[in-house]
Design an enzyme around this catalytic site. Structure first.
Site, PDB file in Angstrom:
ATOM      1  N   THR A   1       0.829  -1.212   0.000  1.00  0.00           N
ATOM      2  CA  THR A   1       0.000   0.000   0.000  1.00  0.00           C
ATOM      3  C   THR A   1       0.862   1.260   0.000  1.00  0.00           C
ATOM      4  OG1 THR A   1      -1.632  -1.243   1.277  1.00  0.00           O
ATOM      5  CG2 THR A   1      -1.862   1.146   1.287  1.00  0.00           C
TER       6      THR A   1
ATOM      7  N   GLY B   1      -4.139   2.395  -2.526  1.00  0.00           N
ATOM      8  CA  GLY B   1      -4.626   1.411  -1.556  1.00  0.00           C
ATOM      9  C   GLY B   1      -5.340   0.301  -2.301  1.00  0.00           C
ATOM     10  N   SER B   2      -6.657   0.434  -2.443  1.00  0.00           N
ATOM     11  CA  SER B   2      -7.415  -0.567  -3.203  1.00  0.00           C
ATOM     12  C   SER B   2      -6.897  -0.656  -4.634  1.00  0.00           C
ATOM     13  CB  SER B   2      -8.900  -0.184  -3.228  1.00  0.00           C
ATOM     14  OG  SER B   2      -9.392  -0.082  -1.919  1.00  0.00           O
TER      15      SER B   2
ATOM     16  N   GLU C   1      -6.340  -6.445   3.771  1.00  0.00           N
ATOM     17  CA  GLU C   1      -6.374  -7.597   2.843  1.00  0.00           C
ATOM     18  C   GLU C   1      -7.493  -7.458   1.824  1.00  0.00           C
ATOM     19  OE1 GLU C   1      -4.124  -9.649   2.461  1.00  0.00           O
ATOM     20  OE2 GLU C   1      -3.010  -9.482   4.328  1.00  0.00           O
TER      21      GLU C   1
END
Ligand SMILES: Cc1cc2nc3c(=O)[nH]c(=O)nc-3n(C[C@H](O)[C@H](O)[C@H](O)COP(=O)(O)OP(=O)(O)OC[C@H]3O[C@@H](n4cnc5c(N)ncnc54)[C@H](O)[C@@H]3O)c2cc1C
Length: 386
Positions: free
Chosen positions: A123, A128-129, A366
């Site tokens: 990250t 992030g995502s 996760e």
């Protein structure tokens, strides 16, 4: 169903946490202290970091279900204790699947034995995502890479000997195509400023391990540490490890929820109001019964994902469902269990608040719940092969 071997593993982990973790978890969590080094060492000696890896590389060659059983019991005692192994699991899985023979022989036995502890640095503040948006640059310079950039939320970074790091090796390539995984060695205690520095992020839970913002400024890494010695494969290598990581996270959520319920049941039997134990009030009895039902549903979904994994089948759908369901279950169940404690649930004297604070993270790390549901939606809507 668990086999006799799985049950024996579960009993041995239960004995370990009863002796080594339960007596210290509540106090250390309240102090915001880190897991003692000796405890990490004991987990390593018991083989918890090498459970699923091949005996050829120092692992125990066990199945995903065994790893899940161990994870649940460790997390039931303290989430961070069940989470140390996550880092070796992710790094080892990446190396076992993608490393050169020499990289496997160099890293895996030491990851399994705990001689080398790992942390995952994927990250970034702006990625992030959307992992493919990673900007941290690794520039080849002779037999080295020079790494420059920032990582966020790198848990256990201070104690790790190696940061398994997603870097951009080719900025001319679009998004996920220019990424690679680099095994970045570092001092085991702290960082190596000014080229490598780290700042802990204050968090509401998940104590025992700290998560760090990590800054690289021309930090040198041997070029031999490029995973598989292949640039441009990092994103795909990482995606392929998510099945194990998500199964393991679902098991962590089940463990924390079960701990919250165990504590709530004990309290409900002992606490009296209106002249009788509160466990005799239907509202409380049904709360506990519903929590047990939800926990068991999450546990069985996790076992199902394990069986798929152990049979060698693709299981991103099953692992995603287990992770998403267990995360939401844990948040709900720990909140309901805190409610059973009334005002004392809100007090640091009792562990109910720890389970609740810890459980909140499962929907975030996760892969967030929103991302899990996107993975599931893609599989059920778009990839049915019809
Ligand atoms: C305690 C903790 C420990 C962590 N440890 C590690 C670690 O060791 N190593 C590591 O690399 N990372 C770690 N992480 C980071 C974690 O993986 C990220 O926080 C997570 O991937 C989400 O990224 P983000 O925080 O940037 O949120 P964002 O990606 O910015 O998301 C913000 C919100 O938008 C939603 N969203 C984003 N994209 C979409 C989409 N396409 N569709 C629908 N909704 C969307 C998200 O679900 C979320 O609700 C940790 C995080 C925490 C909190």
């Amino acid at each position: 169903m668990l086999t006799a071997d799985h049950l024996a593993i579960r009993e041995s982990v239960r004995a370990f946490v009863k002796a080594e973790v339960e007596p210290i978890a509540h106090k250390l969590d309240n102090e915001g202290a880190e897991i003692p080094k000796e405890l990490v060492q004991k987990m390593a000696e018991l083989g918890y970091f090498g459970l699923i890896f091949s005996p050829d590389y120092g692992g125990s060659g066990l199945d995903a279900l065994s790893m899940t059983v161990v994870t649940e019991e460790l997390s039931r005692a303290w989430l961070s204790v069940g989470s140390v192994m996550t880092r070796m699991l992710i790094t080892g899985t990446l190396i076992e699947a993608n490393g050169t023979e020499e990289q496997k022989r160099t890293w895996l036995p030491r990851l399994c034995s705990g001689e080398v502890l790992a942390a995952a640095a994927f990250t970034e503040p702006e990625a992030g995502s959307d992992a493919a948006a990673v900007r941290t640059r690794a520039e080849k310079n002779g037999d080295k890479y020079l790494v420059t950039g920032e990582k966020a939320w790198c848990t256990f970074a201070n104690r790790a000997h190696v940061l398994c790091t997603l870097v951009r090796t080719d900025p001319s390539q679009p998004k996920h195509k220019g990424l690679s995984i680099l095994l970045v060695p570092k001092p085991a205690d702290g960082f190596a400023p000014p080229r490598l520095s780290g700042d802990p992020i204050p968090t509401i839970g998940y104590k025992g391990m700290n998560s760090y913002n990590v800054a690289f400024d021309g930090y040198e890494v041997p070029a031999d540490n490029l995973l598989g010695l292949q640039e441009g494969k990092g994103f795909y290598q990482l995606m392929a490890t998510y099945e194990y990581a998500r199964i393991q996270t679902a098991a962590r959520a089940v463990g924390v929820a079960q701990a919250a319920l165990d504590a709530a049941i004990a309290y409900a039997k002992e606490r009296e109001q209106f002249g009788k134990p509160i466990a005799q009030f239907q509202a409380i009895r049904h709360k506990l019964a519903k929590a047990q039902t939800e926990i068991e549903a999450a546990r069985q979904l996790t076992y199902y994902a394990c069986r798929m994994k152990d049979s060698g089948k693709r299981c991103d759908l099953e692992a995603g469902m287990a992770k998403a369901f267990a995360a939401e279950m844990a948040e709900h169940v720990t909140s309901e269990c805190l409610q059973v404690f009334g005002g004392y649930g809100y007090s640091r004297e009792y562990p109910a608040q720890r389970y609740w604070r810890d459980a909140r993270v499962f929907r975030i790390f996760e892969g967030t719940s929103e991302i899990q549901y996107e993975v599931i939606a893609r599989r059920i809507l778009d990839d049915r092969g019809e």
